[in-house]
Write a protein that holds these residues in place. Sequence first.
Motif, PDB file in Angstrom:
ATOM      1  N   ILE A  17      11.024 -25.341 -13.788  1.00 42.29           N
ATOM      2  CA  ILE A  17      10.147 -26.221 -13.028  1.00 42.29           C
ATOM      3  C   ILE A  17       9.289 -26.946 -14.061  1.00 42.29           C
ATOM      4  O   ILE A  17       8.506 -26.316 -14.780  1.00 42.29           O
ATOM      5  N   GLY A  18       9.473 -28.263 -14.162  1.00 41.31           N
ATOM      6  CA  GLY A  18       8.806 -29.045 -15.192  1.00 41.31           C
ATOM      7  C   GLY A  18       7.813 -30.029 -14.613  1.00 41.31           C
ATOM      8  O   GLY A  18       7.899 -30.423 -13.448  1.00 41.31           O
ATOM      9  N   PHE A  19       6.894 -30.464 -15.463  1.00 39.71           N
ATOM     10  CA  PHE A  19       5.821 -31.369 -15.067  1.00 39.71           C
ATOM     11  C   PHE A  19       5.712 -32.475 -16.098  1.00 39.71           C
ATOM     12  O   PHE A  19       5.530 -32.213 -17.276  1.00 39.71           O
ATOM     13  N   GLY A  20       5.823 -33.727 -15.632  1.00 38.79           N
ATOM     14  CA  GLY A  20       5.818 -34.851 -16.547  1.00 38.79           C
ATOM     15  C   GLY A  20       7.074 -34.827 -17.394  1.00 38.79           C
ATOM     16  O   GLY A  20       7.927 -33.953 -17.252  1.00 38.79           O
ATOM     17  N   SER A  21       7.189 -35.801 -18.280  1.00 41.22           N
ATOM     18  CA  SER A  21       8.342 -35.820 -19.183  1.00 41.22           C
ATOM     19  C   SER A  21       8.011 -36.644 -20.419  1.00 41.22           C
ATOM     20  O   SER A  21       7.062 -37.431 -20.423  1.00 41.22           O
ATOM     21  N   TYR A  22       8.801 -36.435 -21.428  1.00 41.57           N
ATOM     22  CA  TYR A  22       8.701 -37.230 -22.654  1.00 41.57           C
ATOM     23  C   TYR A  22      10.101 -37.406 -23.204  1.00 41.57           C
ATOM     24  O   TYR A  22      11.012 -36.637 -22.892  1.00 41.57           O
ATOM     25  N   HIS A  23      10.268 -38.432 -23.999  1.00 39.98           N
ATOM     26  CA  HIS A  23      11.550 -38.703 -24.641  1.00 39.98           C
ATOM     27  C   HIS A  23      11.398 -38.358 -26.118  1.00 39.98           C
ATOM     28  O   HIS A  23      10.480 -38.815 -26.787  1.00 39.98           O
ATOM     29  N   TYR A  24      12.292 -37.533 -26.633  1.00 46.13           N
ATOM     30  CA  TYR A  24      12.246 -37.153 -28.041  1.00 46.13           C
ATOM     31  C   TYR A  24      13.456 -37.728 -28.763  1.00 46.13           C
ATOM     32  O   TYR A  24      14.498 -37.975 -28.163  1.00 46.13           O
ATOM     33  N   LYS A  25      13.276 -37.953 -30.051  1.00 45.10           N
ATOM     34  CA  LYS A  25      14.379 -38.367 -30.910  1.00 45.10           C
ATOM     35  C   LYS A  25      14.149 -37.730 -32.267  1.00 45.10           C
ATOM     36  O   LYS A  25      13.127 -37.941 -32.911  1.00 45.10           O
ATOM     37  N   TYR A  26      15.116 -36.920 -32.684  1.00 44.60           N
ATOM     38  CA  TYR A  26      15.010 -36.224 -33.960  1.00 44.60           C
ATOM     39  C   TYR A  26      15.608 -37.067 -35.080  1.00 44.60           C
ATOM     40  O   TYR A  26      16.366 -38.007 -34.839  1.00 44.60           O
ATOM     41  N   ALA A  27      15.299 -36.704 -36.312  1.00 44.61           N
ATOM     42  CA  ALA A  27      15.822 -37.409 -37.479  1.00 44.61           C
ATOM     43  C   ALA A  27      17.352 -37.367 -37.521  1.00 44.61           C
ATOM     44  O   ALA A  27      17.990 -38.257 -38.069  1.00 44.61           O
ATOM     45  N   THR A  28      17.937 -36.354 -36.906  1.00 42.83           N
ATOM     46  CA  THR A  28      19.392 -36.225 -36.865  1.00 42.83           C
ATOM     47  C   THR A  28      20.041 -37.249 -35.928  1.00 42.83           C
ATOM     48  O   THR A  28      21.252 -37.404 -35.920  1.00 42.83           O
ATOM     49  N   GLY A  29      19.188 -37.915 -35.120  1.00 39.02           N
ATOM     50  CA  GLY A  29      19.701 -38.864 -34.142  1.00 39.02           C
ATOM     51  C   GLY A  29      19.803 -38.268 -32.752  1.00 39.02           C
ATOM     52  O   GLY A  29      19.966 -38.991 -31.774  1.00 39.02           O
ATOM     53  N   HIS A  30      19.724 -36.943 -32.647  1.00 40.89           N
ATOM     54  CA  HIS A  30      19.759 -36.294 -31.333  1.00 40.89           C
ATOM     55  C   HIS A  30      18.514 -36.704 -30.556  1.00 40.89           C
ATOM     56  O   HIS A  30      17.411 -36.690 -31.074  1.00 40.89           O
ATOM     57  N   GLU A  31      18.702 -37.089 -29.310  1.00 46.55           N
ATOM     58  CA  GLU A  31      17.562 -37.459 -28.485  1.00 46.55           C
ATOM     59  C   GLU A  31      17.792 -37.032 -27.050  1.00 46.55           C
ATOM     60  O   GLU A  31      18.905 -36.723 -26.643  1.00 46.55           O
ATOM     61  N   GLY A  32      16.713 -37.008 -26.293  1.00 47.01           N
ATOM     62  CA  GLY A  32      16.804 -36.613 -24.896  1.00 47.01           C
ATOM     63  C   GLY A  32      15.441 -36.605 -24.243  1.00 47.01           C
ATOM     64  O   GLY A  32      14.457 -37.074 -24.813  1.00 47.01           O
ATOM     65  N   ASP A  33      15.392 -36.065 -23.051  1.00 44.59           N
ATOM     66  CA  ASP A  33      14.153 -35.976 -22.289  1.00 44.59           C
ATOM     67  C   ASP A  33      13.865 -34.513 -21.984  1.00 44.59           C
ATOM     68  O   ASP A  33      14.785 -33.701 -21.827  1.00 44.59           O
ATOM     69  N   ALA A  34      12.591 -34.187 -21.867  1.00 41.62           N
ATOM     70  CA  ALA A  34      12.174 -32.821 -21.560  1.00 41.62           C
ATOM     71  C   ALA A  34      10.835 -32.883 -20.828  1.00 41.62           C
ATOM     72  O   ALA A  34      10.109 -33.873 -20.934  1.00 41.62           O
ATOM     73  N   PRO A  35      10.501 -31.828 -20.105  1.00 40.73           N
ATOM     74  CA  PRO A  35       9.190 -31.804 -19.437  1.00 40.73           C
ATOM     75  C   PRO A  35       8.067 -31.600 -20.456  1.00 40.73           C
ATOM     76  O   PRO A  35       8.261 -30.952 -21.483  1.00 40.73           O
TER      77      PRO A  35
END
Length: 141
Positions: free
Chosen positions: A53-71
Amino acid sequence: MAYEAKMQENDNSVIEFIEAIEHPRKRADAYKLLDIFTETTGYPAKMWGPSIIGFGSYHYKYATGHEGDAPLAGFSPRKAKISLYFDSGEADRANLLSKLGKHTAAKACVYVNKLDDIDLEVLQQMIVQSITVLRETYPEV
């Protein structure tokens, strides 16, 4: 083949998920956490994957190029323990954890048996700190 994150926000019902929790105390703790996280974050609860159960979200992007969204913050009332998800930053993490109460911790998770074991004001501080740290680390574009 593209990587697809297992933990994605979805439209599953948070209430139905909580109602399906068999243990009455764990279900009651989940409802209490729902209130605490909703009030503290100001965001509505959303299911992320099948059990977070998550609240809000943010978009991340790592130096490796991996990215996604998480609460920004969240929890999961798992069978063994309640998992709390937040990033309070390295500087404040140890200090806040020392005041939290009975818990175990991993890199991004804090595990508690029941809410009676922890200081709920410290939990709220950790939630607020998580939002601050993640917004500074991953500013919205």
